[in-house]
Scaffold this motif. Structure first.
Motif, PDB file in Angstrom:
ATOM      1  N   ILE A 123      -1.359  21.799  40.386  1.00  0.00           N
ATOM      2  CA  ILE A 123      -0.079  20.929  39.807  1.00  0.00           C
ATOM      3  C   ILE A 123       1.024  20.643  41.015  1.00  0.00           C
ATOM      4  N   PRO A 124       1.314  19.505  41.133  1.00  0.00           N
ATOM      5  CA  PRO A 124       2.601  19.291  42.064  1.00  0.00           C
ATOM      6  C   PRO A 124       3.751  19.375  41.239  1.00  0.00           C
ATOM      7  N   TYR A 125       4.701  19.994  42.002  1.00  0.00           N
ATOM      8  CA  TYR A 125       5.797  20.447  41.134  1.00  0.00           C
ATOM      9  C   TYR A 125       7.175  20.448  41.750  1.00  0.00           C
ATOM     10  N   ARG A 126       8.163  19.930  40.864  1.00  0.00           N
ATOM     11  CA  ARG A 126       9.525  20.239  41.195  1.00  0.00           C
ATOM     12  C   ARG A 126      10.369  20.263  40.145  1.00  0.00           C
ATOM     13  N   ASN A 127      11.139  21.284  39.734  1.00  0.00           N
ATOM     14  CA  ASN A 127      12.236  21.213  38.838  1.00  0.00           C
ATOM     15  C   ASN A 127      11.585  20.202  37.599  1.00  0.00           C
ATOM     16  N   ARG A 128      10.664  20.862  37.079  1.00  0.00           N
ATOM     17  CA  ARG A 128      10.209  20.493  35.502  1.00  0.00           C
ATOM     18  C   ARG A 128       9.708  21.815  34.649  1.00  0.00           C
ATOM     19  N   GLU A 129      10.531  22.797  34.783  1.00  0.00           N
ATOM     20  CA  GLU A 129      10.273  24.023  34.189  1.00  0.00           C
ATOM     21  C   GLU A 129       9.949  23.676  32.784  1.00  0.00           C
ATOM     22  N   GLN A 130      10.355  23.020  31.843  1.00  0.00           N
ATOM     23  CA  GLN A 130      10.130  23.013  30.581  1.00  0.00           C
ATOM     24  C   GLN A 130       8.537  22.503  30.418  1.00  0.00           C
ATOM     25  N   HIS A 131       8.287  21.157  31.264  1.00  0.00           N
ATOM     26  CA  HIS A 131       7.135  20.818  31.561  1.00  0.00           C
ATOM     27  C   HIS A 131       6.002  21.708  31.591  1.00  0.00           C
ATOM     28  N   LEU A 132       6.424  22.512  32.621  1.00  0.00           N
ATOM     29  CA  LEU A 132       5.716  23.514  33.254  1.00  0.00           C
ATOM     30  C   LEU A 132       5.099  24.749  32.242  1.00  0.00           C
ATOM     31  N   LYS A 133       6.057  24.827  31.392  1.00  0.00           N
ATOM     32  CA  LYS A 133       5.775  25.912  30.325  1.00  0.00           C
ATOM     33  C   LYS A 133       4.659  25.172  29.528  1.00  0.00           C
ATOM     34  N   ILE A 134       4.840  24.172  28.984  1.00  0.00           N
ATOM     35  CA  ILE A 134       3.873  23.494  28.064  1.00  0.00           C
ATOM     36  C   ILE A 134       2.622  23.336  28.880  1.00  0.00           C
ATOM     37  N   ILE A 135       2.446  22.904  29.866  1.00  0.00           N
ATOM     38  CA  ILE A 135       1.144  22.537  30.520  1.00  0.00           C
ATOM     39  C   ILE A 135       0.435  23.823  30.623  1.00  0.00           C
ATOM     40  N   ILE A 136       0.943  24.908  30.899  1.00  0.00           N
ATOM     41  CA  ILE A 136       0.409  26.271  31.552  1.00  0.00           C
ATOM     42  C   ILE A 136      -0.195  26.574  30.331  1.00  0.00           C
ATOM     43  N   ASN A 137       0.549  26.651  29.244  1.00  0.00           N
ATOM     44  CA  ASN A 137       0.013  27.441  28.048  1.00  0.00           C
ATOM     45  C   ASN A 137      -1.101  26.551  27.486  1.00  0.00           C
ATOM     46  N   ASN A 138      -1.216  25.221  27.462  1.00  0.00           N
ATOM     47  CA  ASN A 138      -1.892  24.512  26.991  1.00  0.00           C
ATOM     48  C   ASN A 138      -3.398  24.597  27.749  1.00  0.00           C
ATOM     49  N   LEU A 139      -3.097  24.775  29.363  1.00  0.00           N
ATOM     50  CA  LEU A 139      -4.479  24.745  29.958  1.00  0.00           C
ATOM     51  C   LEU A 139      -4.966  26.010  29.799  1.00  0.00           C
ATOM     52  N   HIS A 140      -4.224  27.092  29.705  1.00  0.00           N
ATOM     53  CA  HIS A 140      -4.988  28.377  29.521  1.00  0.00           C
ATOM     54  C   HIS A 140      -6.025  28.179  28.365  1.00  0.00           C
ATOM     55  N   ARG A 141      -5.481  27.696  27.339  1.00  0.00           N
ATOM     56  CA  ARG A 141      -6.264  27.542  26.012  1.00  0.00           C
ATOM     57  C   ARG A 141      -7.687  26.612  26.111  1.00  0.00           C
ATOM     58  N   ILE A 142      -7.463  25.496  26.859  1.00  0.00           N
ATOM     59  CA  ILE A 142      -8.494  24.386  26.984  1.00  0.00           C
ATOM     60  C   ILE A 142      -9.583  25.200  27.996  1.00  0.00           C
ATOM     61  N   LEU A 143      -9.043  25.774  29.021  1.00  0.00           N
ATOM     62  CA  LEU A 143      -9.931  26.277  29.979  1.00  0.00           C
ATOM     63  C   LEU A 143     -10.642  27.573  29.518  1.00  0.00           C
ATOM     64  N   GLN A 144     -10.055  28.410  28.846  1.00  0.00           N
ATOM     65  CA  GLN A 144     -10.802  29.485  28.130  1.00  0.00           C
ATOM     66  C   GLN A 144     -11.932  29.043  27.048  1.00  0.00           C
ATOM     67  N   ARG A 145     -11.248  28.012  26.367  1.00  0.00           N
ATOM     68  CA  ARG A 145     -12.400  27.376  25.258  1.00  0.00           C
ATOM     69  C   ARG A 145     -13.589  26.751  25.873  1.00  0.00           C
ATOM     70  N   GLN A 146     -13.372  26.433  27.137  1.00  0.00           N
ATOM     71  CA  GLN A 146     -14.541  25.807  28.036  1.00  0.00           C
ATOM     72  C   GLN A 146     -15.388  26.994  28.624  1.00  0.00           C
ATOM     73  N   GLN A 147     -15.129  28.190  28.266  1.00  0.00           N
ATOM     74  CA  GLN A 147     -15.738  29.302  29.012  1.00  0.00           C
ATOM     75  C   GLN A 147     -15.731  29.261  30.576  1.00  0.00           C
ATOM     76  N   LEU A 148     -14.641  28.815  31.216  1.00  0.00           N
ATOM     77  CA  LEU A 148     -14.588  28.536  32.614  1.00  0.00           C
ATOM     78  C   LEU A 148     -14.153  29.683  33.442  1.00  0.00           C
ATOM     79  N   LYS A 149     -14.331  29.745  34.633  1.00  0.00           N
ATOM     80  CA  LYS A 149     -14.064  30.666  35.679  1.00  0.00           C
ATOM     81  C   LYS A 149     -12.783  29.992  36.472  1.00  0.00           C
ATOM     82  N   TYR A 150     -11.431  30.157  36.351  1.00  0.00           N
ATOM     83  CA  TYR A 150     -10.608  29.353  36.850  1.00  0.00           C
ATOM     84  C   TYR A 150      -9.479  30.079  37.580  1.00  0.00           C
TER      85      TYR A 150
END
Ligand code: UDH
Ligand code: MN
Length: 354
Positions: A123-150
């Motif tokens: 994830i390319p990043y600068r000064n978007r903390e609110q967005h970062l919180k949302i994407i990180i939490n949502n990514l863990h959910r979807i990646l885990q539901r797909q049984q991935l090693k990530y």
């Protein structure tokens, strides 16, 4: 009373049989039948429609049989996910009720099965903390539901350099490879939230534009939901071997725009053009935002784009370490945070000497 006890007993026998028989159904199967899949998925009250889409089939084909069994028993792959875009989500909690605990740095692998591939999100990043919180939490959910090693890597460009997505992606690629062996790379805007569990965070044999339906563009044109047909901005996935064939992203684009069009040309030049995810599945919610400071429109993007094909083997992944260096790497609770500094003058001098 006796009737009631009999009923309870009958219920217990049915549940016992079900839990004993269902896993057996999958024990020796290499490819579960549609009937089995429906059986497994109907337990969550959201039965899957008539047949498997090619995307679902692809997901099932690329994971090991054991993971497949786990996935089908849970039936989660076949739901439309409910992304959380409203709550003020935490960035510092290892164990939330929404996803399973991850290792420090945000690394995860399923407990009961061995995935065939390893995915890393950059994830390319600068000064978007609110967005970062949302994407990180949502990514863990979807990646885990797909049984991935990530793993998830957030790559930040230090100030005062004008924002440059390409250098961050290239540095992220090199760093992730140093830390672990990944075969599938997903380059992911911080502000695009996956809306469907079937978006495969696996790599195909071709580079793939994953964010095929972007709500930001859907507002303008619901049928297309993209700005133009060759657009590959937002979220893309490609195998590490293919990223090397393209020589990564160009380092030359400082400011907003152009980097994604450039990699689209690179892929064509390297004879591995992008394919696009099915628009019914590759759906992303674009978190609203204004243009960032230090990322004004890049006025050179048009002329750089014209020379993209000629440049691609001479600058990119193979030259990024001449202009950028890693300042820090921090293993946060839910992701790895890397900060890099880059020198725009070095990049521009390199370009003049090509
Ligand atoms: N990014 C940052 N910080 C920045 C700039 C970019 O984190 O300061 C990253 C982030 O991952 C973002 C990605 O780079 O998702 C792409 O940049 P962008 O979101 O600015 O690109 P987009 O095409 O925005 O979405 C275009 C500007 C919209 C102006 C709208 C005015 N109404
Ligand atoms: Mn954006």
């Amino acid at each position: 009373m006796r009737k009631f006890l009999l009923l309870v007993l009958a219920g217990a026998i049915v549940i016992g049989l079900y839990t004993y028989v269902t896993p057996k159904l999958f024990q020796h199967e290499t490819k579960p039948s549609l009937k089995d899949i429906r059986l497994a998925t109907s337990t969550n009250g959201n039965p899957h429609p008539n047949n498997l889409s090619s995307v679902e089939q692809t997901i099932l084909n690329v994971i090991s049989n054991k993971c497949k069994r786990e996935l089908l028993l849970k039936g989660e792959l076949f739901n439309i996910s409910k992304p959380d875009i409203l709550t003020d989500l935490p960035l510092n909690v290892l164990n939330t009720h929404d996803f399973l605990p991850v290792k420090k740095g945000g690394f995860y692998e399923p407990e009961n099965c061995e995935p065939l591939t390893r995915t890393v999100i950059i994830i390319p990043y600068r000064n978007r903390e609110q967005h970062l919180k949302i994407i990180i939490n949502n990514l863990h959910r979807i990646l885990q539901r797909q049984q991935l090693k990530y793993g998830i890597f957030v790559i930040e460009l230090s100030l005062p350099t004008t924002f440059n997505i390409g250098v961050l992606m290239n540095m992220g690629f090199l760093l992730a490879n140093n830390i672990s062996e990944y075969d599938c790379f997903v380059f992911h805007d911080v502000d695009l939230i996956p809306l469907d569990d079937r978006i495969a965070y696996h790599c195909d044999v071709s580079p793939k534009h994953m964010s095929a339906f972007n709500t930001k563009y859907a507002k303008v044109n619901i049928a297309k939901a993209l700005p133009y047909s060759t657009y590959v901005g937002g979220v893309i996935s490609l195998r590490g071997v293919d990223y090397k064939k393209l020589n990564g992203f160009s380092n030359a684009y400082f400011g907003w725009g152009g980097t994604d069009d450039d990699i689209e040309i690179r892929a064509k030049a390297a004879m591995i053009p992008f394919k696009r995810e099915n628009q019914n599945i590759g759906r992303y919610y674009a978190l609203p935002h204004q243009r960032d400071s230090n990322n004004t429109e890049n006025l050179l993007k048009g002329s750089l784009f014209k020379s993209a094909r000629k440049r691609y083997l001479n600058e990119g992944l193979n030259t990024v370490e001449k202009c950028c260096k890693r300042l820090s790497i921090v293993y946060k609770d839910l992701y790895v945070h890397v900060t890099v500094s880059c020198d725009e003058n070095i990049v521009m001098n390199q370009l003049l000497n090509l």
